[in-house]
Write an enzyme that holds these catalytic residues in place. Structure first.
Site, PDB file in Angstrom:
ATOM      1  CG  ASP A  31      -0.269   0.017   2.549  1.00  0.00           C
ATOM      2  OD1 ASP A  31      -0.910   0.493   3.526  1.00  0.00           O
ATOM      3  OD2 ASP A  31       0.911  -0.389   2.637  1.00  0.00           O
ATOM      4  CG  ASP A  35       6.574   1.961   5.254  1.00  0.00           C
ATOM      5  OD1 ASP A  35       5.674   2.634   4.725  1.00  0.00           O
ATOM      6  OD2 ASP A  35       6.351   1.145   6.148  1.00  0.00           O
ATOM      7  CG  ASP A  36       3.917   0.119   1.504  1.00  0.00           C
ATOM      8  OD1 ASP A  36       3.702   1.072   2.284  1.00  0.00           O
ATOM      9  OD2 ASP A  36       3.406  -1.002   1.643  1.00  0.00           O
ATOM     10  CG  ASN A  60       0.223   3.430   4.157  1.00  0.00           C
ATOM     11  OD1 ASN A  60       0.014   3.403   5.369  1.00  0.00           O
ATOM     12  ND2 ASN A  60       1.233   2.788   3.584  1.00  0.00           N
ATOM     13  CB  THR A 146       4.514  -4.184   2.979  1.00  0.00           C
ATOM     14  OG1 THR A 146       4.159  -3.684   1.675  1.00  0.00           O
ATOM     15  CG2 THR A 146       5.700  -5.119   2.869  1.00  0.00           C
ATOM     16  CG  ASN A 180       1.678   1.560  14.214  1.00  0.00           C
ATOM     17  OD1 ASN A 180       0.575   1.013  14.221  1.00  0.00           O
ATOM     18  ND2 ASN A 180       2.519   1.504  13.178  1.00  0.00           N
ATOM     19  CD  GLU A 186       0.961  -2.871  11.538  1.00  0.00           C
ATOM     20  OE1 GLU A 186       0.253  -3.888  11.465  1.00  0.00           O
ATOM     21  OE2 GLU A 186       1.116  -2.085  10.596  1.00  0.00           O
ATOM     22  CG  PHE A 187      -2.099   1.489   9.438  1.00  0.00           C
ATOM     23  CD1 PHE A 187      -1.860   1.107   8.127  1.00  0.00           C
ATOM     24  CD2 PHE A 187      -3.137   2.378   9.696  1.00  0.00           C
ATOM     25  CE1 PHE A 187      -2.631   1.613   7.088  1.00  0.00           C
ATOM     26  CE2 PHE A 187      -3.907   2.905   8.662  1.00  0.00           C
ATOM     27  CZ  PHE A 187      -3.652   2.504   7.354  1.00  0.00           C
ATOM     28  CG  ASN A 188       0.126  -2.896   7.290  1.00  0.00           C
ATOM     29  OD1 ASN A 188      -0.376  -1.930   6.722  1.00  0.00           O
ATOM     30  ND2 ASN A 188       1.404  -3.209   7.192  1.00  0.00           N
ATOM     31  CG  HIS A 261       7.159   0.388   9.534  1.00  0.00           C
ATOM     32  ND1 HIS A 261       7.271   0.182  10.898  1.00  0.00           N
ATOM     33  CD2 HIS A 261       6.664   1.639   9.377  1.00  0.00           C
ATOM     34  CE1 HIS A 261       6.860   1.257  11.538  1.00  0.00           C
ATOM     35  NE2 HIS A 261       6.481   2.164  10.653  1.00  0.00           N
ATOM     36  CG  ASP A 262       6.014  -1.566   4.420  1.00  0.00           C
ATOM     37  OD1 ASP A 262       5.334  -0.704   3.858  1.00  0.00           O
ATOM     38  OD2 ASP A 262       5.647  -2.158   5.454  1.00  0.00           O
TER      39      ASP A 262
END
Ligand code: RIB
Ligand code: CA
Length: 332
Positions: A31, A35-36, A60, A146, A180, A186-188, A261-262
């Site tokens: 997404d 970071d993706d 995102n 991711t 987060n 966490e978001f995902n 992150h990704d």
């Protein structure tokens, strides 16, 4: 594509890949997202990875913006030969929730990326995942996710045979001590907890690269200096993305350096020594009043033999940024 010798172990099930004399074929479901974008760059810029295709999922930003962003990043890397298939626009049950405060209105604020010249590939992302895995030899394809896990869950439900056919599923998501988007999630995982539960309850080997690991992947000034010395359009664009990401993470989560992150998922596949893992059962909370989206990881004692999941615990920060820098240089 140059050959490379990499070895990797899908310790989640004890499957040990023999030394790979050729690049590992992967599908990246993502997404983008700053970071993706870094994950796409690392996958394209390292000879140990063969990026067969990018699939997109709302996360995102809206899936339309996400898909354009993925295509623009491939154009920036001169790799529009990699197909981009658009996927789920919303979670299985929950309403759409984007992360504009972190990634901006475009989903990749901070730089003007080149307009893509290749259209979105025909066919839904889920069909591409299923068709690619079923056409390949068993154990050939690695899935990397991711973003929210909506596409991955749909693929497993529509074609259950992919579960026993992939080499491994590597997920950026969750956390065993870190969160987060809520105090617990966490978001995902938060965006689509039902999809995450479906995915984690399937028997395929999963490596969860959660916030406990990715909060170590900080874009420090030293790491960025190594990239700045490349002095290319791509390195400048990457640093422009990081500058926006840095401001967003400082304002929203009080990070001095942003956690990228990704690409940690890709670094793990390139060199498992860079990401320490341990086997542990993972459950996804979908009904908690305050804990929906939490990844409940049982770190008590040894994991039972039938556990198919492992979680990432420790990052070799210098090794990670060496891979990122080398990938950007290789594509410049
Ligand atoms: O929580 C961080 C994750 O959510 C990253 O994958 C970021 O891109 C967003 O998708
Ligand atoms: Ca992401």
């Amino acid at each position: 594509m140059s050959t490379s010798t990499t070895t990797s172990t899908t310790a989640a099930t004890g499957r040990v890949d023999a030394s790979r004399a050729r690049p590992r074929p992967i599908i990246l479901d993502c997404d983008p997202g700053h970071d993706d974008a870094a994950a796409i760059i690392l996958a394209l810029g390292n000879p140990a990875i063969d990026l067969l295709g990018v699939t997109t999922v709302g996360g995102n930003q809206t899936v339309e913006k996400i898909t354009r962003n993925a295509r623009s990043v491939l154009r920036l890397c001169n790799r529009e030969d990699v197909p981009v298939h658009q996927g789920a626009s919303r979670p299985l049950l929950h309403d759409v929730e984007v992360a504009a405060q972190i990634h901006g209105e475009s989903g990749l604020d901070g730089v003007e990326l080149p307009d893509p010249t290749v259209p979105v590939a025909p066919g839904h992302a889920v069909s591409f995942i299923i068709d690619t895995v079923m056409a390949a030899a068993p154990g050939e394809i690695t899935l990397v996710a991711t973003g929210p896990l909506t596409n991955i869950a749909l693929a497993a439900r529509i074609e259950p045979r992919i579960v026993g056919r992939i080499a491994e599923l590597v997920v950026m998501g969750g956390g065993f001590h870190e969160a987060n988007w809520t105090p617990a999630a966490e978001f995902n995982i938060w965006v689509d907890p039902e999809a995450a539960r479906i995915v984690f309850e399937e028997s395929w080997p999963i490596t969860m690269v959660g916030l406990d690991l990715t909060h170590q992947a900080l874009a420090t000034a030293e790491a960025e200096e190594g990239i700045r010395r490349i002095g290319s359009e791509l390195s400048e664009a990457f640093l422009g993305l990081m500058a926006f990401f840095r401001r967003a993470y400082k304002e929203n989560q009080d990070f001095d350096d942003p956690p990228v992150h990704d690409p940690c998922t890709i670094a793990y596949l390139i060199d498992p020594a860079i990401v320490r893992t341990r086997r542990a059962p993972v459950r996804i909370e979908t009904h908690g009043q305050y804990t929906t989206g939490a990844t409940v990881v049982d770190l008590r004692g040894q994991a039972p033999e039938d556990v198919h999941t492992q979680v990432a615990t420790e990052l070799d920060h210098a090794g990670f940024w060496r891979l990122m820098t080398e990938a950007i240089a290789a594509l410049s």
